[in-house]
Design a protein around this motif. Structure first.
Motif, PDB file in Angstrom:
ATOM      1  N   VAL A 423       0.841  -1.202   0.000  1.00  0.00           N
ATOM      2  CA  VAL A 423       0.000   0.000   0.000  1.00  0.00           C
ATOM      3  C   VAL A 423       0.880   1.256   0.000  1.00  0.00           C
ATOM      4  O   VAL A 423       0.590   2.228  -0.707  1.00  0.00           O
ATOM      5  N   SER A 426       2.259   1.781  -3.407  1.00  0.00           N
ATOM      6  CA  SER A 426       1.224   2.125  -4.385  1.00  0.00           C
ATOM      7  C   SER A 426       0.744   3.559  -4.239  1.00  0.00           C
ATOM      8  O   SER A 426       0.507   4.249  -5.246  1.00  0.00           O
ATOM      9  N   GLY A 453      -3.464   4.777  -6.318  1.00  0.00           N
ATOM     10  CA  GLY A 453      -2.729   3.645  -5.759  1.00  0.00           C
ATOM     11  C   GLY A 453      -3.378   3.082  -4.514  1.00  0.00           C
ATOM     12  O   GLY A 453      -3.431   1.869  -4.306  1.00  0.00           O
ATOM     13  N   PRO A 456      -7.170   1.081  -5.201  1.00  0.00           N
ATOM     14  CA  PRO A 456      -7.014  -0.283  -5.752  1.00  0.00           C
ATOM     15  C   PRO A 456      -6.291  -1.228  -4.809  1.00  0.00           C
ATOM     16  O   PRO A 456      -6.658  -2.409  -4.696  1.00  0.00           O
ATOM     17  N   ALA A 457      -5.253  -0.728  -4.121  1.00  0.00           N
ATOM     18  CA  ALA A 457      -4.509  -1.603  -3.217  1.00  0.00           C
ATOM     19  C   ALA A 457      -5.413  -2.133  -2.105  1.00  0.00           C
ATOM     20  O   ALA A 457      -5.401  -3.331  -1.793  1.00  0.00           O
ATOM     21  N   PRO A 488      -1.079  -7.192  -3.371  1.00  0.00           N
ATOM     22  CA  PRO A 488      -1.612  -6.436  -4.512  1.00  0.00           C
ATOM     23  C   PRO A 488      -0.584  -5.622  -5.280  1.00  0.00           C
ATOM     24  O   PRO A 488      -0.918  -4.973  -6.275  1.00  0.00           O
ATOM     25  N   SER A 492      -1.327  -2.726  -8.104  1.00  0.00           N
ATOM     26  CA  SER A 492      -1.620  -1.407  -7.530  1.00  0.00           C
ATOM     27  C   SER A 492      -0.459  -0.422  -7.649  1.00  0.00           C
ATOM     28  O   SER A 492      -0.692   0.788  -7.772  1.00  0.00           O
TER      29      SER A 492
END
Length: 530
Positions: A423, A426, A453, A456-457, A488, A492
């Motif tokens: 995360v 991203s 970022g 989606p993550a 992810p 991401s």
């Protein structure tokens, strides 16, 4: 564990807590309550002190408990975590350390907002920073719960739950009373203890095999139940295309995520100059590099001495491999040496967790107060009121981390940190790199980059096998997973960079050339840096 283990380990736990609370109390009596004091410790730390604190902040429960546990369970594939965490520091040193120190004051959003419209950028970056911090905190909570459950009865869910609650309460006390100065000294003490414990265990493992590393690896392979496959790639990430993509995704997240972690970036503001920030990273690389090399020895040592099946029987995710290894190296269950070494290692691991959660909580509460609150009420906010909001935010973040930690207590802590890194890579890294190196980057690009970022993550994590659809998921009884990968990052991270580019090229207004020129000069020379 026997009563002797429990008593001695709890005494060591209590001693560390008493020392750190003493530091916090002393520091809280010698502060003037300004934002600079609370967020950056007055910028009074030397490069060596800050380097030790960075190492203490970075070498978390995921490092000490999780990575060694994954190596003990999966052999070669577990080593990826050690390599990824270490290589990530080259990205930090070469790309962001000095520039971030020159451009910002307290948080990641300071760097981006220096050349953008402040309010939308600070809200986006602050939201992202808090999200990453809470995910990282969950991993520390899970590590604490696994450790104390082992001490008090092996699989006691009540012990895990109360430990998570206790760690959350302590981290709120450290942050709300002591701020950055107390947190830094707690991390320095913890770094010294952790390095000492890791060195001791590594020496004992090597002595157990008379210095023959090859013998240790062969024994680990034999006791793993997988034979030579234990020492080759593919045991965890090589079965099919999905697992191979997960391997790539995890590697990207680990290598790129460190440069986007809020609690690491905030440490660059605690030194007086950019040169000191760069030297801090050099100190931390030396400490962190040697530590992660030792985790490889400890992981394979646990597989060889304790046995993979015994590690998995104690904790399905491998989080208790190091405490079990220390028990045997000290002389076995019931022996005085085993009791002492186990208690010492358990206390170090607990100290590690407390120090890291304090740093993460401070960084996330700073984002809430300095970015979110100050952006929404900029005209009326004073420094003291901002610090008060940060203290209140520490309580809220602590409660959120406790709740999630109770849900995720059966997951491996290194794996959970891998999610937080994904995360961070991203949502935070794209906007940070674009702001520092792309002349044409705009406010819309910055906001789109963060949310492009972050969202989606988080969605990919929610709909992944980590949350549902597998026996080891947070909610094993339901199945709503749609995304096949556990991490992810592969999807991401590119989306974060792509969203920032699309937002910039579609912006109705271009960047401010004067602000960019000022930021560029400041980032490269340090002129005008706080």
């Amino acid at each position: 564990m026997t009563g002797d283990h429990q008593t001695l380990a709890l005494l060591l736990f209590s001693a560390f807590i008493a020392v750190t609370l003493g530091i916090t109390t002393w520091v809280s009596r010698n502060r003037h309550g300004s934002a600079e004091e609370f967020y950056a410790g007055g910028r009074l730390f030397s490069p060596m002190e800050n380097g030790f604190a960075i190492a203490g902040d970075y070498m978390s429960a995921a490092s000490f408990l999780g990575i060694s546990g994954l190596i003990a369970l999966y052999g070669y594939d577990g080593v990826l975590y050690s390599i990824g965490f270490l290589v990530a520091w080259l990205v930090v040193l070469l790309l962001v350390a000095e520039l971030v120190r020159n451009c910002g004051r307290f948080t990641l959003a300071d760097v981006v907002a220096a050349r953008m419209s402040e309010r939308p950028v600070r809200i986006a970056a602050g939201t992202s920073s808090v999200t990453v911090s809470v995910l990282y905190l969950v991993a520390q909570m899970v590590g604490a719960g696994s450790l104390v459950a082992l001490l008090l009865g092996g699989t006691s869910e009540a012990a895990q739950s109360w430990t998570v609650i206790g760690v959350g309460a302590l981290m709120v006390v450290y942050v709300s009373l002591g701020g950055m100065r107390a947190t830094t000294w707690i991390q320095i003490v913890k770094a010294v203890l952790l390095m000492g414990g890791a060195i001791t265990l590594t020496i004992l493992v090597l002595l157990h095999f008379h210095g023959d590393f090859n013998q240790m690896l062969n024994t680990a392979a034999d006791k793993s139940g997988h034979g030579k496959d234990f020492l080759a790639p593919g045991l965890r990430y090589g079965g099919d295309l999905t697992s191979q993509l997960d391997f790539i995704s995890l590697g990207l997240a680990l290598v790129l995520g460190t440069a986007g972690l809020p609690h690491i970036l905030s440490r660059f503001y605690t030194v007086p100059t950019a040169r000191a920030a760069r030297r801090s990273v050099v100190w931390s690389i030396g400490l962190i590099g040697s530590f992660y090399l030792m985790t490889i020895v400890l992981g394979f040592g646990a597989a060889a001495i304790v046995g993979t099946d015994e590690v998995r029987a104690s904790n399905a995710s491998g989080n208790t491999a190091i405490p079990l290894l220390s028990l045997i190296l000290g002389g076995g269950a019931g022996s005085t040496g085993g009791t002492v070494l186990f208690a010492f290692v358990a206390a170090i691991a607990f100290a590690t967790i407390l120090a890291v959660v304090a740093g993460i909580t401070l960084a996330s509460s700073a984002s809430v107060a300095h970015d979110l609150y100050a952006s929404l009420k900029r005209r009326h906010a004073k420094q003291r009121s901002e610090v008060a909001v940060a203290r209140i935010a520490a309580v809220g973040i602590g409660l959120a981390a406790i709740g999630l930690g109770l849900l995720a207590r059966d997951l491996n802590v290194a794996f959970l940190v891998g999610l937080a890194f994904a995360v961070a890579a991203s949502a935070n890294l794209p906007v940070l790199l674009y702001s520092l190196f792309w002349r044409g980057f705009t406010t819309r690009g910055a906001v789109w980059s963060v949310y492009g970022g972050l969202i989606p993550a988080m969605l990919l994590v929610i709909f992944s096998p980590v949350v549902s659809g597998s026996p080891t998921a947070m909610f094993p009884g339901v199945d709503f997973h749609l995304f096949p990968l556990e991490n992810p990052g592969l999807i991401s991270i590119p989306l974060g960079f792509l969203a920032g580019w699309i937002g910039t090229v579609t912006s109705p207004q271009g960047p401010d050339p004067a602000k960019h020129a000022e930021t560029e000069v400041r980032s490269l020379t340090g002129a005008g840096a706080v």
